[in-house]
Scaffold this motif. Structure first.
Motif, mmCIF file in Angstrom:
data_model
loop_
_atom_site.group_PDB
_atom_site.id
_atom_site.type_symbol
_atom_site.label_atom_id
_atom_site.label_comp_id
_atom_site.label_asym_id
_atom_site.label_seq_id
_atom_site.Cartn_x
_atom_site.Cartn_y
_atom_site.Cartn_z
ATOM 1 N N THR A 1 8.941 25.178 -12.190
ATOM 2 C CA THR A 1 10.273 25.709 -11.877
ATOM 3 C C THR A 1 10.361 27.143 -12.365
ATOM 4 O O THR A 1 9.479 27.638 -13.062
ATOM 5 N N ARG A 2 11.457 27.795 -12.000
ATOM 6 C CA ARG A 2 11.623 29.186 -12.445
ATOM 7 C C ARG A 2 13.101 29.525 -12.601
ATOM 8 O O ARG A 2 13.983 28.879 -12.004
ATOM 9 N N ASN B 1 16.666 24.015 -14.657
ATOM 10 C CA ASN B 1 15.244 24.245 -14.374
ATOM 11 C C ASN B 1 14.378 23.917 -15.581
ATOM 12 O O ASN B 1 13.306 23.327 -15.456
ATOM 13 N N TYR C 1 14.268 20.071 -16.131
ATOM 14 C CA TYR C 1 13.439 19.380 -15.135
ATOM 15 C C TYR C 1 11.951 19.603 -15.421
ATOM 16 O O TYR C 1 11.143 18.678 -15.281
ATOM 17 N N ALA C 2 11.609 20.822 -15.841
ATOM 18 C CA ALA C 2 10.213 21.100 -16.197
ATOM 19 C C ALA C 2 9.792 20.276 -17.414
ATOM 20 O O ALA C 2 8.703 19.701 -17.453
ATOM 21 N N PHE D 1 7.901 26.028 -16.849
ATOM 22 C CA PHE D 1 9.135 26.779 -16.585
ATOM 23 C C PHE D 1 8.807 28.265 -16.700
ATOM 24 O O PHE D 1 8.319 28.721 -17.741
ATOM 25 N N ASP E 1 7.425 33.345 -5.507
ATOM 26 C CA ASP E 1 7.318 31.897 -5.658
ATOM 27 C C ASP E 1 5.960 31.376 -5.184
ATOM 28 O O ASP E 1 5.398 30.459 -5.777
ATOM 29 N N ILE F 1 5.337 28.327 -7.695
ATOM 30 C CA ILE F 1 6.613 27.611 -7.833
ATOM 31 C C ILE F 1 6.721 26.546 -6.748
ATOM 32 O O ILE F 1 6.617 26.842 -5.558
ATOM 33 N N THR G 1 9.280 23.922 -7.157
ATOM 34 C CA THR G 1 10.608 23.313 -7.305
ATOM 35 C C THR G 1 11.623 24.411 -7.574
ATOM 36 O O THR G 1 11.507 25.136 -8.568
ATOM 37 N N ILE G 2 12.596 24.544 -6.677
ATOM 38 C CA ILE G 2 13.593 25.615 -6.796
ATOM 39 C C ILE G 2 14.974 24.998 -6.960
ATOM 40 O O ILE G 2 15.527 24.411 -6.031
ATOM 41 N N ILE G 3 15.520 25.113 -8.165
ATOM 42 C CA ILE G 3 16.868 24.635 -8.472
ATOM 43 C C ILE G 3 17.744 25.862 -8.651
ATOM 44 O O ILE G 3 17.485 26.697 -9.524
#
Length: 416
Positions: free
Chosen positions: A6-7, A27, A30-31, A38, A188, A193, A195-197
């Motif tokens: 994630t980022r 983010n 979740y990481a 992250f 990304d 990357i 997963t983008i939240i």
């Protein structure tokens, strides 16, 4: 399954505010939950508004909240060569083209289209000219003229966008700098990357970004667009609602764990549970429990929660929750409490590192996991099972008060 990456990509054009801090937290959680990575990325391409002071404030805010990053910080202004390489790739494979239309010409196209009851957009004048690069030319992405772009979202579900309603958007300006959508996708892709939240105000950019991913031949990341944080009047959150930068809350004496607990509850829930430790959050966080409706920021509620969660710091006598005491302040935990109290009392240097080392020794001596040791101690110190991080809490309480409360808990067990 691939490692989740994630980022958090803030723009340093101001301080970190509530909405951005919540995005970073989601983010990060979740990481941590998935044992992923992250990444922190600073999107500083707005050279006029981006400042070193704002960048440092972002770093300070994240560190105060305890949100650490596994990679970065990366800076977009240091990555222009990478963007150029990817833009040329799109031009060479026919997915983008050079455009010589001026701002005035494009505005005239949009005005004419609007007058005819059509969508105001660039009309593709240079799309088939195969122009060579020249000074002040922009590069436009060749958007499909038919079909739909589908956004599959972990929070919002499926959204369809008609391609004909998107014009050939600019990916490189006349001064050779990349636009937001191009830079974000290239970043990304190159950073892995998957997963983008982010806030759902970015959903409008997602179809363009999906088209770029496909043009580059890359797999799409998992998208999760989180509803916005609004003020009490349901308008976009601002200072007039009492919202401040994260550093202002820090300077006012708010506890980072209280702020974390409040932030996560802005749009995420786990049953009826109101208070969470960090480890609790890491264990329980999931995308499926993110709500679909906007969250309301309530500064008064935040201040009530802070006062309630911090009350134990100021009490002379800990008030034990009856049910919690019956579960944790029991004879079998006397040894844990005694070992904890004794090693803290004998510490020459009262530091977080020494506290961590001491609890690790108790784990080895008793063959118990950290939670089995920390929870009775937490109840002894606070009367509750939720609190800020135990080491930080002990340091704030101080050596004398900590020892006193542990021994009081032991007396409570003996008298029960």
């Amino acid at each position: 399954m691939n490692t989740v990456i994630t980022r958090f990509p803030p723009s340093p054009t101001g301080y970190l505010h509530i909405g951005g801090a919540r995005t970073a937290l989601f983010n990060w959680l979740y990481a941590k939950k998935t044992k992923g990575k992250f990444i922190l990325r600073i999107e500083d391409t707005d050279s006029i508004r981006s400042t070193k002071k704002s960048t440092q404030a972002i770093f300070d805010s994240l560190k105060w909240l305890g949100i650490d990053w596994d990679e970065g910080p990366y800076f977009q202004t240091q990555r222009y060569d990478i963007y150029q390489k990817y833009i040329k790739k799109l031009v060479n494979n026919g997915h983008a083209y050079y455009c010589q239309c001026s701002h005035e010409q494009v505005n005239a196209m949009r005005k004419k289209a609007k007058a005819q009851g059509q969508r105001p957009m660039y009309n593709g004048k240079c799309r088939r000219k195969n122009l060579e690069n020249a000074k002040d030319m922009v590069v436009r992405f060749k958007t499909p003229e038919t079909g739909v772009t589908i956004v599959e979202d972990a929070v919002k579900g499926t959204t369809l966008f008609q391609n004909k309603e998107m014009d050939d958007f600019i990916i490189q300006r006349g001064d050779n700098t990349p636009t937001y959508n191009l830079a974000v996708v290239v970043d990304d892709i190159t950073m892995g990357i998957n997963t983008i939240i982010r806030g759902d105000d970015h959903l409008i950019n997602t179809p363009k970004q999906i088209l770029l991913y496909k043009a580059f031949g890359n797999n799409l990341p998992l998208f999760a667009h989180v509803p916005m944080v609004l003020g009490h009047d349901k308008s976009r959150l601002s200072k007039r609602h009492g919202a401040m930068s994260v550093t202002e809350y820090r300077n006012m004496g708010y506890l980072p764990d209280a702020m974390i607990n409040y932030l996560v509850r802005l749009g995420w829930s786990f049953g009826d549970q109101e208070f969470f430790t960090r480890q609790d959050l890491i264990k329980k966080f999931s995308l499926k429990n993110i709500g679909k409706s906007p969250s309301m920021f309530d500064k008064d509620k935040l201040t009530a929660e802070m006062a309630q969660s911090a009350l134990f710091y100021f009490q002379e006598q800990v008030q034990y929750d009856e049910k919690i005491a019956k579960k944790f302040l029991i004879p079998k935990n006397l040894e844990i409490l005694k070992k904890s109290g004794d090693f803290i009392e004998n510490l020459n240097e009262f530091t977080k590192e020494n506290l961590e080392h001491g609890f690790k020794n108790i784990m080895e001596e008793t063959n118990l996991k950290f939670g089995k040791i920390a929870q009775p101690v937490r109840v002894a110190l606070t009367g509750k099972t939720t609190s800020p991080g135990i080491f930080e809490m002990i340091l704030i309480l101080g050596k004398e008060k900590t020892i006193k409360r542990i021994y009081q808990a032991m007396e409570h067990i003996k008298l029960s």
